[in-house]
Enzyme design. Structure first.
Site, PDB file in Angstrom:
ATOM      1  N   PRO A   9      30.991  -9.303 -49.237  1.00  0.00           N
ATOM      2  CA  PRO A   9      32.103  -8.413 -49.601  1.00  0.00           C
ATOM      3  C   PRO A   9      32.507  -8.494 -51.067  1.00  0.00           C
ATOM      4  CG  PRO A   9      32.878 -10.280 -48.306  1.00  0.00           C
ATOM      5  CD  PRO A   9      31.385 -10.293 -48.232  1.00  0.00           C
ATOM      6  N   ASN A  10      32.783  -7.327 -51.616  1.00  0.00           N
ATOM      7  CA  ASN A  10      33.284  -7.148 -52.992  1.00  0.00           C
ATOM      8  C   ASN A  10      32.239  -7.404 -54.078  1.00  0.00           C
ATOM      9  OD1 ASN A  10      36.033  -6.462 -52.269  1.00  0.00           O
ATOM     10  ND2 ASN A  10      36.213  -8.594 -51.606  1.00  0.00           N
ATOM     11  N   ARG A  17      34.794  -6.384 -61.627  1.00  0.00           N
ATOM     12  CA  ARG A  17      35.682  -7.270 -60.885  1.00  0.00           C
ATOM     13  C   ARG A  17      35.840  -8.614 -61.588  1.00  0.00           C
ATOM     14  NH1 ARG A  17      33.669 -10.636 -55.657  1.00  0.00           N
ATOM     15  NH2 ARG A  17      35.696 -11.442 -55.097  1.00  0.00           N
ATOM     16  N   TYR A  22      33.329 -13.726 -62.747  1.00  0.00           N
ATOM     17  CA  TYR A  22      32.034 -13.235 -62.272  1.00  0.00           C
ATOM     18  C   TYR A  22      31.157 -12.604 -63.353  1.00  0.00           C
ATOM     19  CZ  TYR A  22      34.667 -13.971 -57.979  1.00  0.00           C
ATOM     20  OH  TYR A  22      35.421 -14.536 -56.996  1.00  0.00           O
ATOM     21  N   ASN A  76      24.836 -14.649 -50.998  1.00  0.00           N
ATOM     22  CA  ASN A  76      26.181 -14.810 -51.555  1.00  0.00           C
ATOM     23  C   ASN A  76      27.116 -14.154 -50.547  1.00  0.00           C
ATOM     24  OD1 ASN A  76      28.606 -14.947 -52.849  1.00  0.00           O
ATOM     25  ND2 ASN A  76      27.845 -14.197 -54.833  1.00  0.00           N
ATOM     26  N   ALA A  79      33.763 -14.022 -49.964  1.00  0.00           N
ATOM     27  CA  ALA A  79      34.886 -14.714 -49.311  1.00  0.00           C
ATOM     28  C   ALA A  79      34.557 -15.174 -47.896  1.00  0.00           C
ATOM     29  CB  ALA A  79      36.110 -13.799 -49.303  1.00  0.00           C
ATOM     30  N   HIS A  82      34.028 -18.885 -46.907  1.00  0.00           N
ATOM     31  CA  HIS A  82      35.111 -19.832 -46.616  1.00  0.00           C
ATOM     32  C   HIS A  82      35.735 -19.617 -45.243  1.00  0.00           C
ATOM     33  CE1 HIS A  82      34.531 -20.164 -50.888  1.00  0.00           C
ATOM     34  NE2 HIS A  82      34.942 -18.927 -51.087  1.00  0.00           N
ATOM     35  N   ASP A  89      26.857 -19.333 -37.622  1.00  0.00           N
ATOM     36  CA  ASP A  89      26.079 -19.327 -36.383  1.00  0.00           C
ATOM     37  C   ASP A  89      24.807 -18.481 -36.522  1.00  0.00           C
ATOM     38  OD1 ASP A  89      27.965 -20.952 -35.230  1.00  0.00           O
ATOM     39  OD2 ASP A  89      28.878 -19.402 -33.989  1.00  0.00           O
ATOM     40  N   GLU A 100      22.529 -20.714 -50.325  1.00  0.00           N
ATOM     41  CA  GLU A 100      23.859 -20.169 -50.592  1.00  0.00           C
ATOM     42  C   GLU A 100      24.051 -20.112 -52.111  1.00  0.00           C
ATOM     43  OE1 GLU A 100      26.897 -22.784 -49.088  1.00  0.00           O
ATOM     44  OE2 GLU A 100      28.497 -21.712 -50.137  1.00  0.00           O
ATOM     45  N   HIS A 102      26.606 -18.690 -55.465  1.00  0.00           N
ATOM     46  CA  HIS A 102      27.872 -18.148 -55.968  1.00  0.00           C
ATOM     47  C   HIS A 102      27.763 -18.009 -57.479  1.00  0.00           C
ATOM     48  CE1 HIS A 102      29.739 -18.782 -52.100  1.00  0.00           C
ATOM     49  NE2 HIS A 102      29.148 -19.968 -52.079  1.00  0.00           N
ATOM     50  N   LEU A 103      28.340 -16.942 -57.979  1.00  0.00           N
ATOM     51  CA  LEU A 103      28.382 -16.773 -59.434  1.00  0.00           C
ATOM     52  C   LEU A 103      29.301 -17.828 -60.054  1.00  0.00           C
ATOM     53  CD1 LEU A 103      28.707 -13.229 -58.479  1.00  0.00           C
ATOM     54  CD2 LEU A 103      27.284 -13.579 -60.469  1.00  0.00           C
ATOM     55  N   ARG A 109      37.635 -23.999 -58.533  1.00  0.00           N
ATOM     56  CA  ARG A 109      38.627 -22.923 -58.396  1.00  0.00           C
ATOM     57  C   ARG A 109      39.701 -23.306 -57.363  1.00  0.00           C
ATOM     58  NH1 ARG A 109      35.769 -17.327 -57.759  1.00  0.00           N
ATOM     59  NH2 ARG A 109      37.928 -16.677 -58.149  1.00  0.00           N
TER      60      ARG A 109
HETATM   61  C1  DQA Z   1      31.938 -15.835 -54.871  1.00  0.00           C
HETATM   62  C2  DQA Z   1      33.041 -16.887 -54.707  1.00  0.00           C
HETATM   63  C3  DQA Z   1      33.950 -16.550 -53.523  1.00  0.00           C
HETATM   64  O1  DQA Z   1      34.978 -17.522 -53.405  1.00  0.00           O
HETATM   65  C4  DQA Z   1      34.582 -15.189 -53.721  1.00  0.00           C
HETATM   66  O2  DQA Z   1      35.364 -14.844 -52.603  1.00  0.00           O
HETATM   67  C5  DQA Z   1      33.588 -14.135 -54.044  1.00  0.00           C
HETATM   68  C6  DQA Z   1      32.515 -14.434 -54.981  1.00  0.00           C
HETATM   69  C7  DQA Z   1      31.089 -16.090 -56.125  1.00  0.00           C
HETATM   70  O3  DQA Z   1      30.005 -15.538 -56.211  1.00  0.00           O
HETATM   71  O4  DQA Z   1      31.510 -16.817 -57.025  1.00  0.00           O
HETATM   72  O5  DQA Z   1      33.702 -12.996 -53.582  1.00  0.00           O
HETATM   73  O6  DQA Z   1      31.079 -15.900 -53.739  1.00  0.00           O
END
Ligand code: DQA
Length: 148
Positions: A9-10, A17, A22, A76, A79, A82, A89, A100, A102-103, A109
């Site tokens: 998401p996002n 964003r 990011y 990635n 959110a 978390h 699962d 996994e 993350h940027l 954080r």
């Molecule tokens: C993220 C970190 C997450 O906490 C956040 O909700 C994101 C982006 C990252 O790539 O740093 O949407 O996954």
């Protein structure tokens, strides 16, 4: 060899964003860089983005399709990292390694980002290197194949 890249998401908003967390690179540009690196090693990239948890679960389950379509998954989960027991699962259901990514460095954080529900069932976690996090994950999978 085919690698599935899943953006949660996002992440379709990357570039616009919160650039302080990011960066300014768009999701499309990340996919392009991954494809360019992959092509050098005859690796195929399939990229998928969804803002919907269940759609990501279904995409992960696709790794169980006949003939093992993916050598590995770069995920990635945004959110959902978390919060999502469903994603965890789904990863546990498949026999394909998931990295996994993350940027941002989630451990540097807010406290609610420190916990990843998916980390214990992933091959490993790469966080904090901006768009490069995805490329580092891809390099791992490429090295695995080259060293065989
Ligand atoms: C993220 C970190 C997450 O906490 C956040 O909700 C994101 C982006 C990252 O790539 O740093 O949407 O996954």
């Amino acid at each position: 060899m085919k690698i599935l890249v899943i953006h949660g998401p996002n992440l379709n908003m990357l570039g616009k964003r919160e650039p302080e967390h990011y960066g300014s690179v768009s999701m499309e540009a990340i996919n392009q860089s991954l494809t360019e690196l992959a092509q050098q090693f005859d690796v195929e990239i399939e990229a998928f983005q969804s803002n919907i948890e269940g759609e990501i679960v279904t995409k992960i389950q696709a790794a169980l399709e006949q003939g093992k379509p993916y050598h590995g998954i770069i995920l990635n989960a945004g959110a959902y990292t978390h919060t999502s027991i469903a994603l965890r699962d789904a990863i546990t259901c498949i026999n394909v390694p998931v990295i996994e990514v993350h940027l941002s460095n989630i451990h540097a954080r807010e406290e609610f980002r420190h916990k990843s529900l998916i980390a214990p069932v992933c091959k490993g976690q790469i966080a904090g290197f901006g768009a490069e996090s995805y490329l580092l994950a891809l390099k791992y999978f490429i090295n695995q194949v080259i060293s065989k």
